[in-house]
Design an enzyme around this catalytic site. Sequence first.
Site, PDB file in Angstrom:
ATOM      1  N   GLU A 189       0.848  -1.199   0.000  1.00 50.18           N
ATOM      2  CA  GLU A 189       0.000   0.000   0.000  1.00 50.18           C
ATOM      3  C   GLU A 189       0.884   1.249   0.000  1.00 50.18           C
ATOM      4  O   GLU A 189       1.941   1.273   0.624  1.00 50.18           O
ATOM      5  CB  GLU A 189      -0.889  -0.011   1.247  1.00 50.18           C
ATOM      6  CG  GLU A 189      -1.961   1.054   1.278  1.00 50.18           C
ATOM      7  CD  GLU A 189      -2.923   0.857   2.447  1.00 50.18           C
ATOM      8  OE1 GLU A 189      -3.345   1.874   3.030  1.00 50.18           O
ATOM      9  OE2 GLU A 189      -3.246  -0.310   2.780  1.00 50.18           O
ATOM     10  N   ASP A 246       0.198   5.381   0.566  1.00 48.51           N
ATOM     11  CA  ASP A 246      -0.895   6.213   1.076  1.00 48.51           C
ATOM     12  C   ASP A 246      -0.641   7.706   1.018  1.00 48.51           C
ATOM     13  O   ASP A 246       0.421   8.184   1.441  1.00 48.51           O
ATOM     14  CB  ASP A 246      -1.137   5.913   2.570  1.00 48.51           C
ATOM     15  CG  ASP A 246      -1.713   4.552   2.828  1.00 48.51           C
ATOM     16  OD1 ASP A 246      -2.211   3.930   1.883  1.00 48.51           O
ATOM     17  OD2 ASP A 246      -1.652   4.111   3.982  1.00 48.51           O
ATOM     18  N   GLU A 297      -3.110  10.485   2.942  1.00 50.46           N
ATOM     19  CA  GLU A 297      -4.306  10.714   3.737  1.00 50.46           C
ATOM     20  C   GLU A 297      -4.314  12.173   4.181  1.00 50.46           C
ATOM     21  O   GLU A 297      -3.296  12.677   4.665  1.00 50.46           O
ATOM     22  CB  GLU A 297      -4.373   9.792   4.952  1.00 50.46           C
ATOM     23  CG  GLU A 297      -4.629   8.344   4.610  1.00 50.46           C
ATOM     24  CD  GLU A 297      -4.828   7.477   5.839  1.00 50.46           C
ATOM     25  OE1 GLU A 297      -5.739   6.633   5.836  1.00 50.46           O
ATOM     26  OE2 GLU A 297      -4.060   7.633   6.808  1.00 50.46           O
ATOM     27  N   HIS A 300      -0.784  13.108   5.519  1.00 52.93           N
ATOM     28  CA  HIS A 300      -0.194  11.917   6.125  1.00 52.93           C
ATOM     29  C   HIS A 300       0.208  10.963   5.009  1.00 52.93           C
ATOM     30  O   HIS A 300      -0.598  10.680   4.122  1.00 52.93           O
ATOM     31  CB  HIS A 300      -1.233  11.281   7.054  1.00 52.93           C
ATOM     32  CG  HIS A 300      -0.830  10.002   7.697  1.00 52.93           C
ATOM     33  ND1 HIS A 300      -0.344   9.929   8.984  1.00 52.93           N
ATOM     34  CD2 HIS A 300      -0.863   8.716   7.247  1.00 52.93           C
ATOM     35  CE1 HIS A 300      -0.099   8.676   9.302  1.00 52.93           C
ATOM     36  NE2 HIS A 300      -0.403   7.917   8.257  1.00 52.93           N
ATOM     37  N   THR A 301       1.444  10.470   5.023  1.00 58.43           N
ATOM     38  CA  THR A 301       1.898   9.493   4.030  1.00 58.43           C
ATOM     39  C   THR A 301       2.383   8.237   4.737  1.00 58.43           C
ATOM     40  O   THR A 301       2.860   8.286   5.870  1.00 58.43           O
ATOM     41  CB  THR A 301       3.025  10.045   3.146  1.00 58.43           C
ATOM     42  OG1 THR A 301       4.203  10.259   3.945  1.00 58.43           O
ATOM     43  CG2 THR A 301       2.610  11.361   2.494  1.00 58.43           C
ATOM     44  N   ASN A 302       2.264   7.102   4.038  1.00 56.64           N
ATOM     45  CA  ASN A 302       2.722   5.839   4.604  1.00 56.64           C
ATOM     46  C   ASN A 302       3.003   4.870   3.466  1.00 56.64           C
ATOM     47  O   ASN A 302       2.454   5.014   2.358  1.00 56.64           O
ATOM     48  CB  ASN A 302       1.660   5.258   5.546  1.00 56.64           C
ATOM     49  CG  ASN A 302       2.228   4.291   6.574  1.00 56.64           C
ATOM     50  OD1 ASN A 302       3.405   3.924   6.527  1.00 56.64           O
ATOM     51  ND2 ASN A 302       1.396   3.861   7.515  1.00 56.64           N
ATOM     52  N   ARG A 324       5.308   3.473   8.601  1.00 50.82           N
ATOM     53  CA  ARG A 324       6.378   4.274   8.003  1.00 50.82           C
ATOM     54  C   ARG A 324       5.828   5.673   7.690  1.00 50.82           C
ATOM     55  O   ARG A 324       5.882   6.145   6.567  1.00 50.82           O
ATOM     56  CB  ARG A 324       6.901   3.608   6.741  1.00 50.82           C
ATOM     57  CG  ARG A 324       7.483   2.213   6.972  1.00 50.82           C
ATOM     58  CD  ARG A 324       8.036   1.643   5.678  1.00 50.82           C
ATOM     59  NE  ARG A 324       8.699   0.372   5.873  1.00 50.82           N
ATOM     60  CZ  ARG A 324       8.251  -0.794   5.418  1.00 50.82           C
ATOM     61  NH1 ARG A 324       7.099  -0.846   4.757  1.00 50.82           N
ATOM     62  NH2 ARG A 324       8.923  -1.911   5.633  1.00 50.82           N
ATOM     63  N   GLU A 325       5.308   6.328   8.695  1.00 47.60           N
ATOM     64  CA  GLU A 325       4.576   7.565   8.506  1.00 47.60           C
ATOM     65  C   GLU A 325       5.493   8.784   8.390  1.00 47.60           C
ATOM     66  O   GLU A 325       6.448   8.929   9.160  1.00 47.60           O
ATOM     67  CB  GLU A 325       3.609   7.805   9.671  1.00 47.60           C
ATOM     68  CG  GLU A 325       2.620   6.679   9.913  1.00 47.60           C
ATOM     69  CD  GLU A 325       3.112   5.627  10.899  1.00 47.60           C
ATOM     70  OE1 GLU A 325       4.334   5.592  11.187  1.00 47.60           O
ATOM     71  OE2 GLU A 325       2.281   4.837  11.369  1.00 47.60           O
ATOM     72  N   TRP A 382      -9.387   9.822  16.103  1.00 43.52           N
ATOM     73  CA  TRP A 382      -7.930  10.023  16.050  1.00 43.52           C
ATOM     74  C   TRP A 382      -7.475  11.111  15.077  1.00 43.52           C
ATOM     75  O   TRP A 382      -6.355  11.630  15.197  1.00 43.52           O
ATOM     76  CB  TRP A 382      -7.219   8.720  15.660  1.00 43.52           C
ATOM     77  CG  TRP A 382      -7.539   8.231  14.286  1.00 43.52           C
ATOM     78  CD1 TRP A 382      -8.552   7.411  13.943  1.00 43.52           C
ATOM     79  CD2 TRP A 382      -6.859   8.541  13.054  1.00 43.52           C
ATOM     80  NE1 TRP A 382      -8.557   7.182  12.578  1.00 43.52           N
ATOM     81  CE2 TRP A 382      -7.524   7.861  12.007  1.00 43.52           C
ATOM     82  CE3 TRP A 382      -5.745   9.332  12.746  1.00 43.52           C
ATOM     83  CZ2 TRP A 382      -7.122   7.957  10.680  1.00 43.52           C
ATOM     84  CZ3 TRP A 382      -5.340   9.412  11.413  1.00 43.52           C
ATOM     85  CH2 TRP A 382      -6.032   8.725  10.406  1.00 43.52           C
ATOM     86  N   GLY A 386      -5.310  14.130  17.620  1.00 39.44           N
ATOM     87  CA  GLY A 386      -5.357  12.856  18.321  1.00 39.44           C
ATOM     88  C   GLY A 386      -6.729  12.449  18.793  1.00 39.44           C
ATOM     89  O   GLY A 386      -6.863  11.615  19.702  1.00 39.44           O
ATOM     90  N   ARG A 421       9.686   6.282  19.820  1.00 38.37           N
ATOM     91  CA  ARG A 421       9.006   5.142  19.213  1.00 38.37           C
ATOM     92  C   ARG A 421       9.977   4.001  18.928  1.00 38.37           C
ATOM     93  O   ARG A 421       9.600   2.832  18.981  1.00 38.37           O
ATOM     94  CB  ARG A 421       8.334   5.596  17.927  1.00 38.37           C
ATOM     95  CG  ARG A 421       7.488   4.561  17.241  1.00 38.37           C
ATOM     96  CD  ARG A 421       6.789   5.191  16.049  1.00 38.37           C
ATOM     97  NE  ARG A 421       6.080   4.243  15.233  1.00 38.37           N
ATOM     98  CZ  ARG A 421       5.504   4.541  14.078  1.00 38.37           C
ATOM     99  NH1 ARG A 421       5.559   5.787  13.618  1.00 38.37           N
ATOM    100  NH2 ARG A 421       4.869   3.621  13.386  1.00 38.37           N
TER     101      ARG A 421
END
Length: 270
Positions: free
Chosen positions: A102, A104, A106, A119-121, A130-131, A196, A200, A258
């Site tokens: 995928e 992305d 968003e 937002h990318t992934n 992998r944002e 979210w 958040g 993280r």
Amino acid sequence: MASSIAFLAAAAFLFVTYYSSSAKASDFNKDFEITWGDGRAKIAENGQLLTLSLDRASGSGFQSRKEYLFGKIDMQLKLVPGNSAGTVTAYYLSSQGPSHDEIDFEFLGNLSGDPYTLHTNVFSQGKGNREQQFHLWFDPTMDFHTYSILWNPQRIIFSVDGTPIREFKNAESVGVAYPKKQPMRIYSSLWNADDWATRGGLVKTDWSQAPFTASYRSFNAADGDDWVNQELDSAGQERLKWVQSKYMIYNYCTDSKRFPQGFPPECTLN
């Protein structure tokens, strides 16, 4: 700020000049099918415009009729205006199944006057996380802008109006799976994610503003060998660095909280 916008505008002009001369007229009736939404998704203007809408009862979505294995995908979007907090407009490539690939885009809604979060992934064989996130240098609700994904065996490049914002390189050399075997369809949806999406989940969807509507036009896909060896030239690399230094707001490759034991191996290449 003025100089940065002028810099990006010049880059965008070069892209638009090329795009306008090379793109074929799209027909959403031929290229896509509406998959859900019970009438909330509509194709108009003889196939030249598609709109998705969201209200309290449901969102809506569509997908491409064709699958792609590598290529360059361009779509112009105009996002939900005003108070779009809690909404997400997703535009992405995806295969199917638990080990899916995928890519992305968003767009996370906002309170009126606040910037959208882009937002990318990237997922490969079912693994994402992998944002990278960005604020845009323009209001994406005022007019259409072109969002592009270049995907070939060596790299994935995300671009906005021809300006690269992210490059994800093939890191199989360090043991990272890369999406290169599964054909993917193009998908898009507009849906409620107020648990979210905005701050958040602190800011909820204001349903008095519904229906929320996003618009699409000027789809173009160049697949196969046309883009198989495409990469960023030196000017593209400079534009990429500029955008990331000015407009990136999150990068998983720098999130030490993280990844306290060390960043994922692909971060050494990206």
